[in-house]
Write a protein that holds these residues in place. Structure first.
Motif, PDB file in Angstrom:
ATOM      1  N   ILE A  32      17.904  42.451  23.801  1.00  0.00           N
ATOM      2  CA  ILE A  32      19.036  42.258  24.703  1.00  0.00           C
ATOM      3  C   ILE A  32      20.233  43.079  24.233  1.00  0.00           C
ATOM      4  O   ILE A  32      20.934  43.722  25.035  1.00  0.00           O
ATOM      5  CB  ILE A  32      19.401  40.765  24.801  1.00  0.00           C
ATOM      6  N   MET A  33      20.477  43.087  22.929  1.00  0.00           N
ATOM      7  CA  MET A  33      21.614  43.836  22.397  1.00  0.00           C
ATOM      8  C   MET A  33      21.493  45.326  22.712  1.00  0.00           C
ATOM      9  O   MET A  33      22.414  45.940  23.257  1.00  0.00           O
ATOM     10  CB  MET A  33      21.721  43.638  20.884  1.00  0.00           C
ATOM     11  N   TRP A  34      20.338  45.916  22.383  1.00  0.00           N
ATOM     12  CA  TRP A  34      20.173  47.355  22.597  1.00  0.00           C
ATOM     13  C   TRP A  34      20.210  47.705  24.084  1.00  0.00           C
ATOM     14  O   TRP A  34      20.788  48.724  24.461  1.00  0.00           O
ATOM     15  CB  TRP A  34      18.870  47.841  21.962  1.00  0.00           C
ATOM     16  N   SER A  35      19.592  46.862  24.912  1.00  0.00           N
ATOM     17  CA  SER A  35      19.625  47.124  26.350  1.00  0.00           C
ATOM     18  C   SER A  35      21.047  47.086  26.877  1.00  0.00           C
ATOM     19  O   SER A  35      21.445  47.928  27.701  1.00  0.00           O
ATOM     20  CB  SER A  35      18.769  46.091  27.092  1.00  0.00           C
ATOM     21  N   THR A  36      21.837  46.125  26.389  1.00  0.00           N
ATOM     22  CA  THR A  36      23.224  46.008  26.826  1.00  0.00           C
ATOM     23  C   THR A  36      24.055  47.188  26.344  1.00  0.00           C
ATOM     24  O   THR A  36      24.839  47.775  27.108  1.00  0.00           O
ATOM     25  CB  THR A  36      23.831  44.691  26.316  1.00  0.00           C
ATOM     26  N   LEU A  37      23.897  47.555  25.072  1.00  0.00           N
ATOM     27  CA  LEU A  37      24.658  48.683  24.532  1.00  0.00           C
ATOM     28  C   LEU A  37      24.290  49.982  25.247  1.00  0.00           C
ATOM     29  O   LEU A  37      25.168  50.801  25.565  1.00  0.00           O
ATOM     30  CB  LEU A  37      24.411  48.809  23.027  1.00  0.00           C
ATOM     31  N   ASN A  38      23.002  50.167  25.511  1.00  0.00           N
ATOM     32  CA  ASN A  38      22.583  51.373  26.217  1.00  0.00           C
ATOM     33  C   ASN A  38      23.143  51.409  27.633  1.00  0.00           C
ATOM     34  O   ASN A  38      23.535  52.466  28.139  1.00  0.00           O
ATOM     35  CB  ASN A  38      21.059  51.469  26.254  1.00  0.00           C
ATOM     36  N   GLY A  39      23.173  50.244  28.289  1.00  0.00           N
ATOM     37  CA  GLY A  39      23.752  50.175  29.618  1.00  0.00           C
ATOM     38  C   GLY A  39      25.222  50.543  29.604  1.00  0.00           C
ATOM     39  O   GLY A  39      25.711  51.266  30.493  1.00  0.00           O
ATOM     40  N   PHE A  40      25.948  50.063  28.595  1.00  0.00           N
ATOM     41  CA  PHE A  40      27.364  50.406  28.495  1.00  0.00           C
ATOM     42  C   PHE A  40      27.551  51.898  28.230  1.00  0.00           C
ATOM     43  O   PHE A  40      28.422  52.550  28.837  1.00  0.00           O
ATOM     44  CB  PHE A  40      28.051  49.594  27.403  1.00  0.00           C
ATOM     45  N   LEU A  41      26.751  52.454  27.330  1.00  0.00           N
ATOM     46  CA  LEU A  41      26.877  53.880  27.036  1.00  0.00           C
ATOM     47  C   LEU A  41      26.604  54.726  28.277  1.00  0.00           C
ATOM     48  O   LEU A  41      27.300  55.720  28.542  1.00  0.00           O
ATOM     49  CB  LEU A  41      25.920  54.271  25.906  1.00  0.00           C
ATOM     50  N   HIS A  42      25.585  54.325  29.049  1.00  0.00           N
ATOM     51  CA  HIS A  42      25.263  55.063  30.277  1.00  0.00           C
ATOM     52  C   HIS A  42      26.420  54.963  31.271  1.00  0.00           C
ATOM     53  O   HIS A  42      26.819  55.962  31.892  1.00  0.00           O
ATOM     54  CB  HIS A  42      23.971  54.519  30.886  1.00  0.00           C
ATOM     55  N   ALA A  43      26.965  53.755  31.412  1.00  0.00           N
ATOM     56  CA  ALA A  43      28.081  53.557  32.337  1.00  0.00           C
ATOM     57  C   ALA A  43      29.309  54.333  31.884  1.00  0.00           C
ATOM     58  O   ALA A  43      30.027  54.939  32.708  1.00  0.00           O
ATOM     59  CB  ALA A  43      28.405  52.068  32.454  1.00  0.00           C
ATOM     60  N   ALA A  44      29.580  54.326  30.560  1.00  0.00           N
ATOM     61  CA  ALA A  44      30.731  55.063  30.039  1.00  0.00           C
ATOM     62  C   ALA A  44      30.562  56.561  30.252  1.00  0.00           C
ATOM     63  O   ALA A  44      31.539  57.277  30.516  1.00  0.00           O
ATOM     64  CB  ALA A  44      30.918  54.752  28.558  1.00  0.00           C
ATOM     65  N   ALA A  45      29.314  57.039  30.149  1.00  0.00           N
ATOM     66  CA  ALA A  45      29.054  58.456  30.418  1.00  0.00           C
ATOM     67  C   ALA A  45      29.333  58.780  31.884  1.00  0.00           C
ATOM     68  O   ALA A  45      29.894  59.846  32.207  1.00  0.00           O
ATOM     69  CB  ALA A  45      27.615  58.802  30.051  1.00  0.00           C
ATOM     70  N   LEU A  46      28.973  57.875  32.772  1.00  0.00           N
ATOM     71  CA  LEU A  46      29.223  58.093  34.204  1.00  0.00           C
ATOM     72  C   LEU A  46      30.718  58.174  34.503  1.00  0.00           C
ATOM     73  O   LEU A  46      31.190  59.142  35.110  1.00  0.00           O
ATOM     74  CB  LEU A  46      28.587  56.969  35.016  1.00  0.00           C
ATOM     75  N   VAL A  47      31.471  57.155  34.110  1.00  0.00           N
ATOM     76  CA  VAL A  47      32.901  57.165  34.429  1.00  0.00           C
ATOM     77  C   VAL A  47      33.623  58.255  33.654  1.00  0.00           C
ATOM     78  O   VAL A  47      34.652  58.776  34.090  1.00  0.00           O
ATOM     79  CB  VAL A  47      33.554  55.790  34.195  1.00  0.00           C
ATOM     80  N   THR A 102      32.738  61.215  33.350  1.00  0.00           N
ATOM     81  CA  THR A 102      32.723  62.484  34.084  1.00  0.00           C
ATOM     82  C   THR A 102      33.974  62.661  34.928  1.00  0.00           C
ATOM     83  O   THR A 102      34.261  63.770  35.391  1.00  0.00           O
ATOM     84  CB  THR A 102      31.477  62.580  34.988  1.00  0.00           C
ATOM     85  N   GLU A 103      34.724  61.593  35.150  1.00  0.00           N
ATOM     86  CA  GLU A 103      36.005  61.669  35.858  1.00  0.00           C
ATOM     87  C   GLU A 103      37.177  61.504  34.888  1.00  0.00           C
ATOM     88  O   GLU A 103      38.291  61.139  35.287  1.00  0.00           O
ATOM     89  CB  GLU A 103      36.080  60.586  36.946  1.00  0.00           C
ATOM     90  N   LYS A 104      36.912  61.774  33.605  1.00  0.00           N
ATOM     91  CA  LYS A 104      37.943  61.694  32.562  1.00  0.00           C
ATOM     92  C   LYS A 104      38.514  60.286  32.402  1.00  0.00           C
ATOM     93  O   LYS A 104      39.639  60.103  31.940  1.00  0.00           O
ATOM     94  CB  LYS A 104      39.093  62.680  32.829  1.00  0.00           C
ATOM     95  N   ILE A 105      37.737  59.283  32.787  1.00  0.00           N
ATOM     96  CA  ILE A 105      38.161  57.890  32.589  1.00  0.00           C
ATOM     97  C   ILE A 105      37.780  57.484  31.171  1.00  0.00           C
ATOM     98  O   ILE A 105      36.599  57.523  30.807  1.00  0.00           O
ATOM     99  CB  ILE A 105      37.485  56.960  33.604  1.00  0.00           C
ATOM    100  N   PRO A 106      38.733  57.105  30.327  1.00  0.00           N
ATOM    101  CA  PRO A 106      38.403  56.735  28.949  1.00  0.00           C
ATOM    102  C   PRO A 106      37.516  55.485  28.904  1.00  0.00           C
ATOM    103  O   PRO A 106      37.661  54.579  29.743  1.00  0.00           O
ATOM    104  CB  PRO A 106      39.767  56.450  28.307  1.00  0.00           C
ATOM    105  N   ALA A 107      36.638  55.463  27.929  1.00  0.00           N
ATOM    106  CA  ALA A 107      35.792  54.271  27.754  1.00  0.00           C
ATOM    107  C   ALA A 107      36.642  53.040  27.509  1.00  0.00           C
ATOM    108  O   ALA A 107      36.298  51.934  27.942  1.00  0.00           O
ATOM    109  CB  ALA A 107      34.813  54.496  26.609  1.00  0.00           C
ATOM    110  N   THR A 108      37.768  53.210  26.815  1.00  0.00           N
ATOM    111  CA  THR A 108      38.646  52.065  26.543  1.00  0.00           C
ATOM    112  C   THR A 108      39.266  51.509  27.813  1.00  0.00           C
ATOM    113  O   THR A 108      39.591  50.321  27.890  1.00  0.00           O
ATOM    114  CB  THR A 108      39.753  52.469  25.559  1.00  0.00           C
ATOM    115  N   ALA A 109      39.473  52.373  28.813  1.00  0.00           N
ATOM    116  CA  ALA A 109      39.999  51.896  30.091  1.00  0.00           C
ATOM    117  C   ALA A 109      38.932  51.169  30.896  1.00  0.00           C
ATOM    118  O   ALA A 109      39.233  50.257  31.675  1.00  0.00           O
ATOM    119  CB  ALA A 109      40.551  53.072  30.902  1.00  0.00           C
ATOM    120  N   PHE A 110      37.692  51.572  30.706  1.00  0.00           N
ATOM    121  CA  PHE A 110      36.580  50.975  31.460  1.00  0.00           C
ATOM    122  C   PHE A 110      36.100  49.665  30.852  1.00  0.00           C
ATOM    123  O   PHE A 110      35.581  48.795  31.558  1.00  0.00           O
ATOM    124  CB  PHE A 110      35.418  51.979  31.517  1.00  0.00           C
TER     125      PHE A 110
END
Length: 293
Positions: free
Chosen positions: A180-195, A197-205
């Protein structure tokens, strides 16, 4: 085993970051604590706090009523304990080394064959959290042995959670929770990579991500009931409904140059379930494909 004092003597074998944290928690709880490590040079801080550093593993074992092991892997546990198996008879070994359920069961069998009390455990906490109320440590083994050892084990923080007599179950919970931990972390990393691309900081997301995780957690109890019952009728969204937004995620990932393999695998599972005639079922239906594969 019979604990013969209010603060039974504890031995900790292995002084990596986690082993040192365990020893520190026992010292803080007032237990006479002996420490040993295969390689020299570790444990100075613990000795300064009152621990006794044993020169040999046999000396360390002789000093403790409870012998806690936290080393690299189960092979290392065997290498450490096998030469002192006679000295361990009548003591309780608490193995907090990470491994598989079969390794835990095999080691429990070895311990029983030598008259050694044995509990196997899984630590679901970082070294910094040991001794705090947030620490979660899971145990399996003989109920009577656990009950007698519990006052010692609770020094590690957060209470001691007993999962039953099967020594393999804590290791199974360990890998399942890490899943569960790795799946969740990977999901966050993928989502952070997506946002990103519009220069949205991970800290803002991240506030949106953590808020959404709370909502996702609320999905789990009804899903668990469906899994246990083997009945997957959709109560919120059908598998067919999931298919379209998965397609959007894959498309958005590809056009933005973000890896789309993980959502692609999810969509493939949904498509197989639909092809098998389960389009109207809920998301929990996918567990059957995971079991089959």
């Amino acid at each position: 085993m019979h604990m013969n004092s209010e603060r039974p003597a504890v031995t900790v074998l292995g002084l990596g970051m986690m082993g040192a944290a365990l020893a520190g928690a026992f010292l803080a709880g007032g237990h006479p604590t002996t420490v040993w490590n295969r390689s020299a040079g570790r444990g100075d801080d613990l000795v300064a706090q009152g621990a006794v550093r044993a020169a040999a593993v046999g000396d360390a074992v002789a000093a403790g009523q409870v012998v806690v092991v936290c080393v690299r892997d189960y092979d290392a546990v065997r290498e450490v304990l096998e030469p002192v198996r006679a000295a361990l008879a009548g003591r309780v070994v608490v193995n907090l080394t990470s491994g598989t359920s079969q390794e835990a069961r095999d080691l429990a069998g070895w311990a029983a064959g030598h008259g050694i009390g044995y509990l196997d455990g899984a630590i679901m906490m970082t070294p910094q959290g040991i001794g705090t109320s947030e620490a979660v440590i899971l145990y399996g083994g003989e109920q009577e042995l656990f009950d007698e050892s519990r006052p010692v084990l609770e020094r590690l923080g957060g209470g001691a959670t007993y999962l039953g007599p099967d020594t393999g179950i804590p290791a199974l919970y360990d890998v399942a929770l890490l899943d569960i931990m790795w799946s969740t972390l990977n999901g966050f990393l993928h989502a952070a990579a997506l946002v990103g691309t519009e220069k949205i900081p991970a800290t803002a997301f991240v506030p949106f991500a953590t808020g959404w995780l709370g909502g996702v957690a609320s999905f789990l109890p009804p899903m668990a009931e469906q899994i246990d019952a083997g009945e997957y009728a959709a109560h919120d969204a059908t598998l067919e409904t999931h298919l379209s937004p998965l397609g959007h995620l894959i498309h958005e990932s590809r056009i933005r140059g973000v890896d789309a393999d993980a959502p692609g695998r999810t969509r493939a599972m949904v498509e197989r379930a639909i092809d098998d005639g389960h389009a109207a079922d809920g998301y929990a239906r996918l567990i059957e494909q995971m079991r089959e594969r």
